[in-house]
Scaffold this active site. Structure first.
Site, mmCIF file in Angstrom:
data_model
loop_
_atom_site.group_PDB
_atom_site.id
_atom_site.type_symbol
_atom_site.label_atom_id
_atom_site.label_comp_id
_atom_site.label_asym_id
_atom_site.label_seq_id
_atom_site.Cartn_x
_atom_site.Cartn_y
_atom_site.Cartn_z
ATOM 1 N N GLU A 167 -11.777 33.084 -66.381
ATOM 2 C CA GLU A 167 -11.953 31.663 -66.104
ATOM 3 C C GLU A 167 -12.401 31.420 -64.674
ATOM 4 O O GLU A 167 -13.282 30.588 -64.417
ATOM 5 C CB GLU A 167 -10.661 30.901 -66.401
ATOM 6 C CG GLU A 167 -10.354 30.789 -67.891
ATOM 7 C CD GLU A 167 -9.057 30.056 -68.170
ATOM 8 O OE1 GLU A 167 -8.400 29.603 -67.211
ATOM 9 O OE2 GLU A 167 -8.689 29.928 -69.357
ATOM 10 N N HIS A 201 -10.805 23.355 -72.407
ATOM 11 C CA HIS A 201 -9.494 23.483 -73.035
ATOM 12 C C HIS A 201 -9.311 22.511 -74.200
ATOM 13 O O HIS A 201 -8.231 22.444 -74.795
ATOM 14 C CB HIS A 201 -8.380 23.248 -71.992
ATOM 15 C CG HIS A 201 -8.266 24.339 -70.975
ATOM 16 N ND1 HIS A 201 -9.173 24.499 -69.949
ATOM 17 C CD2 HIS A 201 -7.361 25.344 -70.816
ATOM 18 C CE1 HIS A 201 -8.823 25.538 -69.208
ATOM 19 N NE2 HIS A 201 -7.741 26.064 -69.719
#
Length: 314
Positions: A167, A201
């Site tokens: 990430e 997300h």
């Protein structure tokens, strides 16, 4: 921050701003979409266990991260730098000032968790009893068993290794240089890049629905997650921009994943945790800029080959 030699504030951006934003959006989408590629596109059978499921996702995250790095290098013309170390430095992957990039952000981040530390120490003190020697032996045995269980836990690898590294590579090391070269101001990048991070997300909403969670509860859970990821994204982007070293946001990411949400208050500590949280937070904001001065993490800001000179090679 010192201006790199050859880079003038009025210099044209290396790439159009719209291209930089589109590339960031595509990376965020692909980072999530590739997770479903094995079953949806490649028609692989569903994994039979959590371990197999996460191993498959680890591979997908590695593919997405590599593709994002290659796309960023191509858009920015990194290949023209020639030296491999210079190429990696554009992404904040550097070996110089490594200790500072690890220790200082870690200590800075830990200040926000002062209340959490007090709460955990309080619990430890409350559970401590019996013979000191026996307790010491028992603690040593428990520690060994816990380390063994941790290394074998696939969720540990997901939360503390794969997720932070992939990430931060995509959402900080790739996106921040793109947005910088797209002509965006650093303050705007700090607040803009976490939007891509939080949107990545949103797939959790779909997954919670699949698990049978009702829509409103799923929305509440994901909403809290998005809020947390946006706030952390601001901080991670700030760390990367200020230090120019990818290891700084990675360390902060791993630490925050380990600690969870900060403890604001705890009835069992009789207000001590609240005072600690308040004091730690005040120290955090007081030290935020002094502890992340670029001079602490770079020998020379005017001629360095790290991303501080992000348009130098154009």
């Amino acid at each position: 921050m010192a201006m790199p030699v050859g880079l003038h504030p009025a210099s044209p951006p290396a790439i159009p701003g719209s291209t930089a934003v589109a590339a960031c959006a595509a990376m965020a989408f692909s980072y999530v979409a590739v997770l479903y590629a094995p079953t949806v596109i490649l028609r692989f059978p569903p994994p039979t266990s959590l371990r197999a499921f996460l191993h498959r996702r680890f591979a997908c995250a590695a593919v997405a991260s590599t593709a994002s790095a290659l796309a960023t290098a191509t858009l920015l013309g990194v290949w023209s730098l020639g030296d491999f170390a210079d190429m990696l430095a554009v992404f904040g992957i550097r070996k110089d000032h490594f200790l500072q990039a690890v220790v200082i952000p870690l200590l800075l981040t830990s200040l926000v968790y002062a209340g959490s530390f007090v709460n955990r120490l309080w619990l430890l003190a409350s559970s401590w009893g019996g013979d000191a020697d026996e307790a010491g032996i028992g603690c040593a045995q428990k520690l060994v068993l816990r380390i063994q269980a941790t290394l074998d836990d696939v969720m540990v690898w997901r939360n503390y290794v794969v997720a932070p590294f992939t990430e931060e590579l995509v959402f900080r090391a790739c996106m921040v240089p793109l947005l910088l070269c797209g002509g965006f101001k650093m303050s705007m990048i700090i607040f803009l890049s976490p939007v891509f991070f939080s949107l990545a997300h949103l797939n959790h909403l779909f997954e919670l629905q699949q698990q049978g969670c009702n829509f409103m509860r799923s929305l509440l859970i994901v909403g809290v997650q998005l809020g947390y990821t946006v706030i952390f994204g601001w901080y991670a982007a700030f760390l990367f921009i200020r230090t120019g070293n990818l290891v700084s946001p990675i360390v902060a990411h791993v630490f925050c994943n380990m600690m969870g949400l900060p403890v604001f208050s705890s009835p069992r500590t009789k207000g001590v945790a609240s005072v600690a949280f308040l004091g730690g937070s005040m120290c955090f904001f007081w030290l935020l800029f002094p502890a992340t001065r670029p001079e602490l993490y770079n020998t020379r800001l005017d001629r360095c080959r790290c991303w501080h000179g992000f348009c130098n090679w154009k």
